[in-house]
Each structure stands twice: as structure tokens, then as C-alpha cells.
Design an enzyme around this catalytic site. Structure first.
Site, short mmCIF file in Angstrom:
data_model
loop_
_atom_site.label_atom_id
_atom_site.label_comp_id
_atom_site.label_asym_id
_atom_site.label_seq_id
_atom_site.Cartn_x
_atom_site.Cartn_y
_atom_site.Cartn_z
N GLN A 171 -0.87 -4.13 -8.78
CA GLN A 171 -0.94 -5.22 -9.78
C GLN A 171 -1.29 -6.55 -9.12
OE1 GLN A 171 2.75 -6.02 -11.91
NE2 GLN A 171 2.00 -8.08 -12.34
N GLN A 173 -17.89 -6.25 -0.41
CA GLN A 173 -17.05 -7.11 -1.24
C GLN A 173 -16.67 -8.41 -0.54
OE1 GLN A 173 -13.90 -3.90 -1.46
NE2 GLN A 173 -12.52 -5.64 -1.51
N GLN A 180 -8.88 -7.41 -10.28
CA GLN A 180 -9.53 -6.18 -9.79
C GLN A 180 -9.17 -5.00 -10.69
OE1 GLN A 180 -10.02 -4.88 -5.53
NE2 GLN A 180 -8.13 -3.75 -5.95
N HIS A 204 0.84 -1.20 0.00
CA HIS A 204 0.00 0.00 0.00
C HIS A 204 0.88 1.25 0.00
CE1 HIS A 204 -2.65 -2.94 2.27
NE2 HIS A 204 -3.45 -2.56 1.30
O1 PAF Z 1 -7.80 -3.64 -3.12
C1 PAF Z 1 -8.44 -3.29 -2.12
O2 PAF Z 1 -7.89 -3.11 -1.02
C2 PAF Z 1 -9.95 -3.09 -2.20
O3 PAF Z 1 -10.54 -4.03 -3.04
C3 PAF Z 1 -10.35 -1.67 -2.62
C4 PAF Z 1 -9.87 -1.34 -4.03
C5 PAF Z 1 -9.78 -0.66 -1.62
C6 PAF Z 1 -11.89 -1.53 -2.62
O4 PAF Z 1 -12.40 -1.80 -1.34
#
Ligand code: PAF
Length: 297
Positions: free
Chosen positions: A148, A61, A153, A37
Site C-alpha cells: 500500500q 522506471q 503504483q 517486502h
Molecule cells: O514497487 C516496486 O518495488 C517496483 O516498482 C516494482 C513493482 C517491483 C516494479 O519494478
């Protein structure tokens, strides 16, 4: 660094930034921040402008039997990790504001979301696409940054941004790995030391596919068989899926061409881990491979 929870406050902050002519960028996360991150935040900072980092564990999700309740959360530690990057704001909305009573409108992604993670986690990409669209609407960023590591996603979100005429540029950043190659993931925290040692098998299996490709192998079945064989040799790991696909619609690639992506998912102990590798010329950097995949679309 502003700490913002309310939807109105983030809207007025970003409106004000835009009015002052600033570029605004967004790094959407679910917290439990790790070096992967932080690499997105670093890249957003380097690209310039005011960086907003969102932290929201998105219930939409997660499937009913998934790890929403026990997903790692540590806001204090996340804020400490972000402080050196001096983001403009950390946006931490409450689920009750993102999904207020009566909420019933979702984004339904198409075919690109059906297989792989989509079939293992029904509804997952509907939840991802919905929350990302909401975050893009709230923050109206010029660019948004994704890793990536979650390749499908990124494909779902690229499709959504194109289909719905969203003005935000998506920036895909390379997977950050442990020294032994394991892709960083918040879910690695679920692994005990033995499973952690075994988990590197996903990366090793992808390296094997890459080596075959560099040696001239372009038959997808051969690459997939090699990935499976490497993972299956690790008794703690069980393949969930392994495939080589085209990078945009994630359709099967019978003949593997540069820019195609090898995807693998495996269960290791209590965790289901995913990883991927973009196939391209030997010696290409991760950034070059991402550009290759995006331009082969
Ligand atoms: O990749 C993630 O952490 C999540 O899927 C996101 C893009 C923040 C959406 O909740």
C-alpha cells in the site's frame, strides 16, 4: 529455493507448476528487501501455493537524473532474508534479457499515472507498468502482491490489469512502519540520523488528517492544509505534494468519504519520501481500510 536468472527457465518452472495444479504467486521487488517486502512474501505464503519473488532494479522506471546507479543492491542479503520463507524461486533476470536490443514496446498508463508521482517522475509509471506486465507474462501468477505504501503504483497497476484483461489478482498489503511510524522504504537508507528523525513527519501529518476526519471533518482542503502545516513545521522537510483523493482514479475528493486516501510526498535531506493513509472509520484495521478503498472504486 531455485535461483533463476533466465526468462526461459522461469517460464518452464511456472508452466510446470501450473501443470501440476499448483497456485503460483508473485512478489515483484527491486531487492534491498526490508520488512515491508517480507510482509508481502509472508502474506503470499499464507495464501498458499508456490511463491516466486522477483528481484529486478528496473532501469525503465528511473528518470535520467534519478538514483538507478546508486539504488541499494545486495543480492546475498536478500536471499538470506528470503530463505526462511522458502519461496519456490527467486527470479533475478538481467536487464539485457528484459530489455534486449531493439526493445521498443511500452505500456502507457492513463490519467491515473499523470499526477503526483507521475508528474514528479515523468515516465516512472510507464516503466513500472511495462516491467510488471512483462513479469506477469513470464510468471503467469494467479496473484501478485504489492504494498500500500506505493498507493499510486497500486492504482496504476489495478487499472492496467482491468484494462488489459490480465488474469492475475492483485493483492494490496498494508504498509509496514518503524516503531515511530516512518513507512519502511529502501530509500530510508539515504537518510542521516537527523533526517531520519525528521522523516517521521510524513506519518505524523497523515495521522493529523486522520484525526480530523475521525472528528467529522470532510472538507479535503482542510485536511490537506493540516498535512502541509505539520510537514512544514519540520525545517528539514519540504512538501512536494499533499492531497486527498478517491482511491481508484486518484481524482480530487472535494468531500472526503470513507475509502478516500491522503497522499503526501516530501523531500527530507537527500531523499524524496512518500506515504499515504486510507481514511475510514476509527478503529478499522489496515486490512479493512484497504478493502474499503478497493471497494469504493
Ligand atoms: O514497487 C516496486 O518495488 C517496483 O516498482 C516494482 C513493482 C517491483 C516494479 O519494478
Amino acid at each position: 529455493m531455485h535461483f533463476i536468472a533466465s526468462l526461459n527457465d522461469i517460464r518452464s518452472l511456472t508452466r510446470d507448476l501450473h501443470r501440476r495444479g499448483k497456485i503460483v504467486t508473485l512478489v515483484p521487488t527491486m531487492g534491498a528487501l526490508h520488512a515491508g517486502h517480507l510482509s508481502l512474501v509472508r502474506r503470499a505464503k499464507a495464501d498458499g501455493g508456490a511463491v516466486i519473488v522477483s528481484i529486478f532494479v528496473n532501469p525503465a522506471q528511473f528518470g535520467p537524473s534519478e538514483d538507478y546507479a546508486r539504488y541499494p543492491r545486495n543480492l546475498d542479503r536478500d536471499c538470506e532474508a528470503l530463505a526462511p520463507f522458502e519461496p519456490e524461486a527467486v527470479f533475478v533476470p538481467d536487464a539485457s534479457e528484459i530489455y534486449p536490443p531493439g526493445f521498443e514496446t511500452y505500456v502507457t498508463p492513463g490519467k491515473v499515472a499523470e499526477e503526483f508521482e507521475g508528474s514528479v517522475r515523468p515516465g516512472h509509471f510507464r516503466g513500472v507498468a511495462t516491467v510488471v506486465l512483462k513479469l506477469l507474462n513470464l510468471v503467469t501468477p494467479d496473484a501478485a502482491y504489492f504494498g500500500q505504501k506505493d498507493f499510486q503504483q497500486t492504482a496504476v497497476l489495478r487499472r492496467m490489469v482491468a484494462d488489459l484483461d490480465i488474469g492475475t489478482r492483485l493483492v494490496i498489503c498494508p504498509t509496514v512502519r518503524e516503531p515511530d511510524g516512518l513507512a519502511l522504504s529502501s530509500r530510508n537508507a539515504y537518510l542521516d540520523p537527523d533526517d531520519r528523525r525528521a522523516a517521521v513527519v510524513l506519518y505524523r501529518s497523515l495521522c493529523c488528517a486522520r484525526e480530523l476526519f475521525h472528528n467529522g471533518e470532510t472538507n479535503a482542503d482542510t485536511l490537506v492544509a493540516a498535512v502541509r502545516e505539520v510537514v512544514e513545521a519540520e525545517r528539514r522537510a519540504e512538501v512536494v505534494y499533499a492531497t486527498v483523493v478517491k482511491p481508484d482514479a486518484l481524482e480530487p475528493a472535494a468531500r472526503v468519504t470513507p475509502g478516500c486516501v491522503a497522499l503526501v510526498a516530501a523531500r527530507v535531506g537527500p531523499a524524496r519520501l512518500i506515504d499515504n493513509m486510507i481514511l475510514g472509520p476509527a478503529g478499522a484495521s489496515d486490512e479493512e481500510l484497504i478493502q474499503l478503498a478497493l471497494s469504493s472504486s
